[in-house]
Design an enzyme around this catalytic site. Structure first.
Site, mmCIF file in Angstrom:
data_model
loop_
_atom_site.group_PDB
_atom_site.id
_atom_site.type_symbol
_atom_site.label_atom_id
_atom_site.label_comp_id
_atom_site.label_asym_id
_atom_site.label_seq_id
_atom_site.Cartn_x
_atom_site.Cartn_y
_atom_site.Cartn_z
ATOM 1 N N LYS A 228 46.108 85.851 34.399
ATOM 2 C CA LYS A 228 46.380 85.523 35.804
ATOM 3 C C LYS A 228 47.131 84.190 35.953
ATOM 4 O O LYS A 228 47.225 83.415 34.996
ATOM 5 C CB LYS A 228 45.050 85.494 36.563
ATOM 6 N N HIS B 38 42.071 89.622 34.117
ATOM 7 C CA HIS B 38 41.588 90.904 34.659
ATOM 8 C C HIS B 38 41.458 91.889 33.517
ATOM 9 O O HIS B 38 42.288 91.885 32.598
ATOM 10 C CB HIS B 38 42.577 91.474 35.678
ATOM 11 N N GLU C 74 45.896 101.754 36.194
ATOM 12 C CA GLU C 74 46.450 100.394 36.171
ATOM 13 C C GLU C 74 47.588 100.286 35.146
ATOM 14 O O GLU C 74 48.613 99.667 35.420
ATOM 15 C CB GLU C 74 45.331 99.391 35.857
#
Ligand code: GDP
Length: 140
Positions: free
Chosen positions: A11, A117, A128
Site C-alpha cells: 500500500k 492487503h 482480485e
C-alpha cells in the site's frame, strides 16, 4: 496441501517509506513466490471497485483516498496454502494487535495505513487477481 495463488497489494504508506523490498523479502522468506508484480497508481474507480464490499463502512472514503494517494505494488503470490500463509504473514488489520514478526507489526503504522492487503478467500483472490492482471502477466 494445494498450490494456491493470492492477491497482494503493497500500500501507499509502504511505497512512501521505501520498504517494498523489505516486504518482498518477508514474503519470499515465508516460502511464497512472487509470480507477478507491477507498480501502479490506482485510479479512484479501481479503488472503489476493489473495496466495494466496504462501501457502507464509515472508513470507506478514507480508505479510497489513501489507496490513491501514492503508488502501490500489486502482486500475485503463489505457494502451498498461499491465501492463509499470506494472511498469517500480514498480521492483524490493526498493527497494534498484530503478532510479532508479521509485516504489519514490523512495518505498518496504523489500522488505516497498514502497509499490505491480502485476499481472504479463494473466490476473492481470483476476482482480485483478474482486476489487475491478465493471465499472460502471471509467470509461475
Ligand atoms: P484486512 O483484510 O486485514 O485488510 O482488513 P479489512 O478487510 O477489514 O479492511 C480493509 C482495509 O480497510 C484495511 O486493511 C484497512 O486499510 C482499512 N480499514 C479497516 N478498518 C479501518 C478503520 O477502522 N479505519 C480506517 N481508516 N481504515 C480501516
Amino acid at each position: 496441501m494445494a498450490i494456491e495463488r493470492t492477491f497482494s497489494i503493497i500500500k501507499p504508506d509502504a511505497t512512501a517509506r521505501n520498504v517494498t523490498g523489505a516486504i518482498n523479502a518477508m514474503i519470499e522468506k515465508s516460502g511464497l513466490r512472487i509470480v507477478a508484480q507491477k507498480r501502479i497508481r490506482m485510479t479512484r474507480e479501481q479503488a472503489e471497485i476493489f473495496y466495494a464490499v466496504h462501501r457502507e463502512r464509515p472508513f470507506f472514503r478514507e480508505l479510497v483516498e489513501f489507496m490513491i494517494s501514492g503508488p502501490v505494488v500489486v502482486q500475485v503470490l503463489e505457494g502451498d496454502n498461499a491465501i492463509a500463509v499470506y494472511r498469517d504473514l500480514m498480521g492483524a488489520t490493526d498493527p497494534a494487535k498484530a503478532a510479532d514478526g508479521t509485516i504489519r507489526k514490523v512495518l505498518a503504522k496504523s489500522i488505516g495505513e497498514n502497509s499490505v492487503h491480502g485476499s481472504d478467500a479463494a473466490d476473492t483472490a481470483n476476482k482480485e487477481i483478474a482486476q489487475f492482471f491478465a493471465g499472460n502477466e502471471i509467470i509461475g
